[in-house]
Design a protein around this motif. Sequence first.
Motif, PDB file in Angstrom:
ATOM      1  N   LEU A 285     -81.545 -40.363 -25.835  1.00  0.00           N
ATOM      2  CA  LEU A 285     -82.963 -40.390 -26.197  1.00  0.00           C
ATOM      3  C   LEU A 285     -83.791 -39.578 -25.203  1.00  0.00           C
ATOM      4  CD1 LEU A 285     -83.533 -44.113 -27.215  1.00  0.00           C
ATOM      5  CD2 LEU A 285     -83.414 -42.118 -28.714  1.00  0.00           C
ATOM      6  N   PHE A 286     -83.453 -39.730 -23.939  1.00  0.00           N
ATOM      7  CA  PHE A 286     -84.167 -39.010 -22.884  1.00  0.00           C
ATOM      8  C   PHE A 286     -84.024 -37.501 -23.068  1.00  0.00           C
ATOM      9  CE2 PHE A 286     -83.305 -37.093 -18.575  1.00  0.00           C
ATOM     10  CZ  PHE A 286     -84.619 -36.976 -18.176  1.00  0.00           C
ATOM     11  N   TYR A 287     -82.784 -37.084 -23.404  1.00  0.00           N
ATOM     12  CA  TYR A 287     -82.521 -35.661 -23.623  1.00  0.00           C
ATOM     13  C   TYR A 287     -83.363 -35.142 -24.787  1.00  0.00           C
ATOM     14  CZ  TYR A 287     -79.915 -31.412 -24.638  1.00  0.00           C
ATOM     15  OH  TYR A 287     -79.573 -30.105 -24.868  1.00  0.00           O
ATOM     16  N   ILE A 288     -83.321 -35.894 -25.905  1.00  0.00           N
ATOM     17  CA  ILE A 288     -84.077 -35.475 -27.094  1.00  0.00           C
ATOM     18  C   ILE A 288     -85.570 -35.495 -26.797  1.00  0.00           C
ATOM     19  CG2 ILE A 288     -84.644 -36.100 -29.466  1.00  0.00           C
ATOM     20  CD1 ILE A 288     -81.774 -37.287 -29.610  1.00  0.00           C
ATOM     21  N   PHE A 289     -86.003 -36.560 -26.111  1.00  0.00           N
ATOM     22  CA  PHE A 289     -87.418 -36.725 -25.804  1.00  0.00           C
ATOM     23  C   PHE A 289     -87.942 -35.533 -25.009  1.00  0.00           C
ATOM     24  CE2 PHE A 289     -90.502 -38.246 -22.588  1.00  0.00           C
ATOM     25  CZ  PHE A 289     -91.539 -38.587 -23.435  1.00  0.00           C
ATOM     26  N   MET A 290     -87.193 -35.120 -23.994  1.00  0.00           N
ATOM     27  CA  MET A 290     -87.656 -34.033 -23.147  1.00  0.00           C
ATOM     28  C   MET A 290     -87.591 -32.689 -23.856  1.00  0.00           C
ATOM     29  SD  MET A 290     -89.004 -34.862 -20.457  1.00  0.00           S
ATOM     30  CE  MET A 290     -89.215 -36.102 -19.229  1.00  0.00           C
ATOM     31  N   LYS A 291     -86.588 -32.508 -24.710  1.00  0.00           N
ATOM     32  CA  LYS A 291     -86.399 -31.199 -25.342  1.00  0.00           C
ATOM     33  C   LYS A 291     -87.250 -31.040 -26.598  1.00  0.00           C
ATOM     34  CE  LYS A 291     -82.942 -29.305 -22.974  1.00  0.00           C
ATOM     35  NZ  LYS A 291     -82.953 -28.020 -22.334  1.00  0.00           N
ATOM     36  N   ASN A 292     -87.361 -32.124 -27.382  1.00  0.00           N
ATOM     37  CA  ASN A 292     -87.842 -31.943 -28.761  1.00  0.00           C
ATOM     38  C   ASN A 292     -89.110 -32.686 -29.130  1.00  0.00           C
ATOM     39  OD1 ASN A 292     -85.618 -30.335 -29.219  1.00  0.00           O
ATOM     40  ND2 ASN A 292     -84.353 -32.075 -29.817  1.00  0.00           N
ATOM     41  N   THR A 293     -89.747 -33.387 -28.211  1.00  0.00           N
ATOM     42  CA  THR A 293     -90.951 -34.101 -28.634  1.00  0.00           C
ATOM     43  C   THR A 293     -92.182 -33.513 -27.951  1.00  0.00           C
ATOM     44  OG1 THR A 293     -90.903 -35.733 -26.869  1.00  0.00           O
ATOM     45  CG2 THR A 293     -89.662 -36.259 -28.853  1.00  0.00           C
ATOM     46  N   THR A 294     -93.324 -33.728 -28.588  1.00  0.00           N
ATOM     47  CA  THR A 294     -94.580 -33.213 -28.039  1.00  0.00           C
ATOM     48  C   THR A 294     -94.880 -33.869 -26.706  1.00  0.00           C
ATOM     49  OG1 THR A 294     -95.274 -33.175 -30.322  1.00  0.00           O
ATOM     50  CG2 THR A 294     -96.939 -32.674 -28.678  1.00  0.00           C
ATOM     51  N   THR A 295     -94.714 -35.199 -26.660  1.00  0.00           N
ATOM     52  CA  THR A 295     -95.016 -35.903 -25.418  1.00  0.00           C
ATOM     53  C   THR A 295     -94.130 -35.386 -24.284  1.00  0.00           C
ATOM     54  OG1 THR A 295     -95.305 -37.801 -26.864  1.00  0.00           O
ATOM     55  CG2 THR A 295     -95.500 -38.193 -24.506  1.00  0.00           C
ATOM     56  N   GLY A 296     -92.849 -35.204 -24.592  1.00  0.00           N
ATOM     57  CA  GLY A 296     -91.932 -34.688 -23.578  1.00  0.00           C
ATOM     58  C   GLY A 296     -92.369 -33.322 -23.090  1.00  0.00           C
ATOM     59  N   PHE A 297     -92.780 -32.486 -24.042  1.00  0.00           N
ATOM     60  CA  PHE A 297     -93.240 -31.144 -23.675  1.00  0.00           C
ATOM     61  C   PHE A 297     -94.481 -31.223 -22.795  1.00  0.00           C
ATOM     62  CE2 PHE A 297     -95.954 -27.463 -24.464  1.00  0.00           C
ATOM     63  CZ  PHE A 297     -95.112 -26.457 -24.029  1.00  0.00           C
ATOM     64  N   GLU A 298     -95.404 -32.110 -23.182  1.00  0.00           N
ATOM     65  CA  GLU A 298     -96.643 -32.237 -22.395  1.00  0.00           C
ATOM     66  C   GLU A 298     -96.356 -32.711 -20.982  1.00  0.00           C
ATOM     67  OE1 GLU A 298     -99.836 -34.395 -24.129  1.00  0.00           O
ATOM     68  OE2 GLU A 298     -99.989 -33.077 -25.869  1.00  0.00           O
ATOM     69  N   ILE A 299     -95.422 -33.670 -20.861  1.00  0.00           N
ATOM     70  CA  ILE A 299     -95.078 -34.163 -19.524  1.00  0.00           C
ATOM     71  C   ILE A 299     -94.532 -33.028 -18.667  1.00  0.00           C
ATOM     72  CG2 ILE A 299     -93.389 -35.590 -18.288  1.00  0.00           C
ATOM     73  CD1 ILE A 299     -93.874 -37.760 -20.358  1.00  0.00           C
ATOM     74  N   LYS A 300     -93.658 -32.212 -19.288  1.00  0.00           N
ATOM     75  CA  LYS A 300     -93.110 -31.065 -18.558  1.00  0.00           C
ATOM     76  C   LYS A 300     -94.206 -30.088 -18.178  1.00  0.00           C
ATOM     77  CE  LYS A 300     -89.653 -29.923 -21.315  1.00  0.00           C
ATOM     78  NZ  LYS A 300     -88.504 -29.255 -21.912  1.00  0.00           N
ATOM     79  N   ALA A 301     -95.101 -29.829 -19.134  1.00  0.00           N
ATOM     80  CA  ALA A 301     -96.163 -28.845 -18.897  1.00  0.00           C
ATOM     81  C   ALA A 301     -97.084 -29.296 -17.770  1.00  0.00           C
ATOM     82  CB  ALA A 301     -96.952 -28.627 -20.181  1.00  0.00           C
ATOM     83  N   VAL A 302     -97.459 -30.575 -17.806  1.00  0.00           N
ATOM     84  CA  VAL A 302     -98.339 -31.104 -16.746  1.00  0.00           C
ATOM     85  C   VAL A 302     -97.651 -30.983 -15.389  1.00  0.00           C
ATOM     86  CG1 VAL A 302     -99.405 -33.204 -15.845  1.00  0.00           C
ATOM     87  CG2 VAL A 302     -99.633 -32.635 -18.244  1.00  0.00           C
ATOM     88  N   GLY A 303     -96.340 -31.248 -15.384  1.00  0.00           N
ATOM     89  CA  GLY A 303     -95.601 -31.153 -14.126  1.00  0.00           C
ATOM     90  C   GLY A 303     -95.545 -29.732 -13.612  1.00  0.00           C
ATOM     91  N   LEU A 304     -95.421 -28.769 -14.529  1.00  0.00           N
ATOM     92  CA  LEU A 304     -95.314 -27.371 -14.093  1.00  0.00           C
ATOM     93  C   LEU A 304     -96.656 -26.823 -13.640  1.00  0.00           C
ATOM     94  CD1 LEU A 304     -92.883 -25.967 -16.797  1.00  0.00           C
ATOM     95  CD2 LEU A 304     -92.435 -26.218 -14.357  1.00  0.00           C
TER      96      LEU A 304
END
Lengths: 318, 384
Positions: free
Chosen positions: B210-229
Amino acid sequence: MSFVSMLALIVSSTLVYSAPMVFTSIGGAFSEHSGIVNVGLEGIMTMGAFSAIVFNLTFAHQFGEATPWLGVLVGALVGVLFSLLHAVATINFRADHIISGTVLNLMAPPLGVFLIKAIYNKGQTENITQNFGYFSFPGLSKIPVLGPIFFKNTSAPAWLSILIAVLAWWILFKTRFGLRLRACGENPQAADTLGVNVYKMRYFGVMISGLLGGIGGAVFAESISGNFSISTIVGQGFMALAAMIFGKWNPMGAMWSSLFFGFAQSLSIIGGQLPFISGVPSVYLQIAPYVITLIVLVAFLGSSTAPAADGTNYIKSK
Amino acid sequence: MIKVSPKAKHALVAIISVLAGFLVGAIIMLIWSYNPIEAYSSMFTSALGSMNGIGETIREASPLILVAIGFSIANTAGFFNIGLPGQAQAGWLTSIWIVLANSHMSPWLLIPYATIAGIIAGALVAGVAGVLRAYFGTNEVITTIMMNYIVLYTCQYLMQKVMSKKLRISTDATKNIPANGSFQVSWLTNMFGGSRINTGIFIALVCLLLFYIFMKNTTTGFEIKAVGLNKDASTYAGMSANKNIIVSMLLSGAFCGLGGVVQGLGTYQNYFTQTTTLDIGWDGMSVSLLGGGGALGILLAAILFSILKIGGLGMQTLAGIPYEIVSIVIAAIIFFVAIDYVIGLLFKDKEQPQPVQNKPVAATASDSGPQKTGTDDSKAEGGK
């Protein structure tokens, strides 16, 4: 229990419990003012406690009453050596300060216990025979009322730590060395441009935190725990970190908040003997330092009290 | 200098860190005249040499995976959640308490009830730090450290003073939970020679997926990554920084809480007074740091650390070497991970200046689809 003897009990136990935190939190202030966040104070204290206890057990016969003080020196030395790990990692090797500090905390307790097992063949040392005990100032303890409260049967390391706090404040804010150290924590580029050796100053900052953290651990071990085991230092280092923050990165502030936290901690221990405290569940006093620090952090909204470049690696351009 | 791709470099740095960590352990053992070869071989044989050992190793890995996922989510968003021990502890006590207080409930209701409550407890503890960070700008490292100790003493108080005496066997330990609230199942226990392995491992593996899918394929996961970057750029792009701070901390705490639930309902079957912050919190953080925060890395690092921790027990009895060497090795490994910049110097130089030249080469080399290569590249960069 008379009122004076009750006050004397509160003051002396507050001093006993504050002393390790006063030393360690001042050390933390030096490290942070040089620009290196040091969450590894807990680990440094553990190594200080470990080495002081081993020294004390080994040499108590030779040195008699001087042993605890010499143990503190040994703890200070070991603290400096241990803090060098953090210094090298963050200053030269560009490590994340929090991760590197956490490594100190992860490393110290197992290292201490491993060595204890290797030396004594058991996981916990014997109790030391020479501890700090209680100290009465020769003339001052005779003063009516104030004497018994502050100067009779009190903690010598605590009074030393208060002296050190004043000295540390003076060094940090009134000397050339202090100004340069703080410059490295506020704006390392500017400091470097003006000819300050940023790396050297940061090494000083971290090593002073190692020195004072080691002393703090040694004082805790030799005046409170009396032996070394995995659970000798549990949270005192983090509480010192909290005291430094609560004291707004100022050695005097760190001292006052350490005294306050020491007061809360000692109440949770001697509270049963005091009429008006015995009804309060000890949990409130145990968590008080941490909760108060959170509240203070939230209340100081917007005021950036931490040094500006605290926690950032300085990479000198070639 | 060796030419390697950035991904391979990540893996190589991790491998070198592990080897260097083992070397540090070996040197310390040699100084105190213990035999490191005997130590490490007895470690691996006792962790993997029997079904019981393997079961215990898998059991140990389950909460570590969950806690590591928790750390990774916050870390991806740029927050250093050092409060993992407290969050896991909250999940542990909550789940045990609920199972004990509702011991007659059907397992189909009780287990999800206790699990979800534990997850919520962990999320709330982390959420405090998230809210303070979002609305007051309070440094999350400090708040989570403080929360660790607040939780530590509060849990002790709750168990000793608030929990009904009927649920405890002494002031320091609760009763064992009944079978209808336990993650231990007989077929697993029997298969792995009576070890404490439990269904926690399946939960951990599902969460990893789920974590893998969440980070790769969901909007929330993308936003979390984007905020971190880049927080400013993401705010400019219309993402709410505050929302992402709180969401990532809540999720982080939720997984840690779940790790605590697995530790409680799976491993220990009860709650007992903790004198210091919880080990699985720190070990889970180490797992995530070594694994580089990715799903596969977390899995491998969790297995490695579990072998060390379970094998270390065998090593202590078989070879007479103090167990603490295991924690020293783990700390040393994380030290080397922290100074990855220096280790990376061994590999970095040749690859970095040539990304422009590489692209057409890669495109011609794989005729099947240059577009595909392009998306892979962008993903790899995004994952940093």
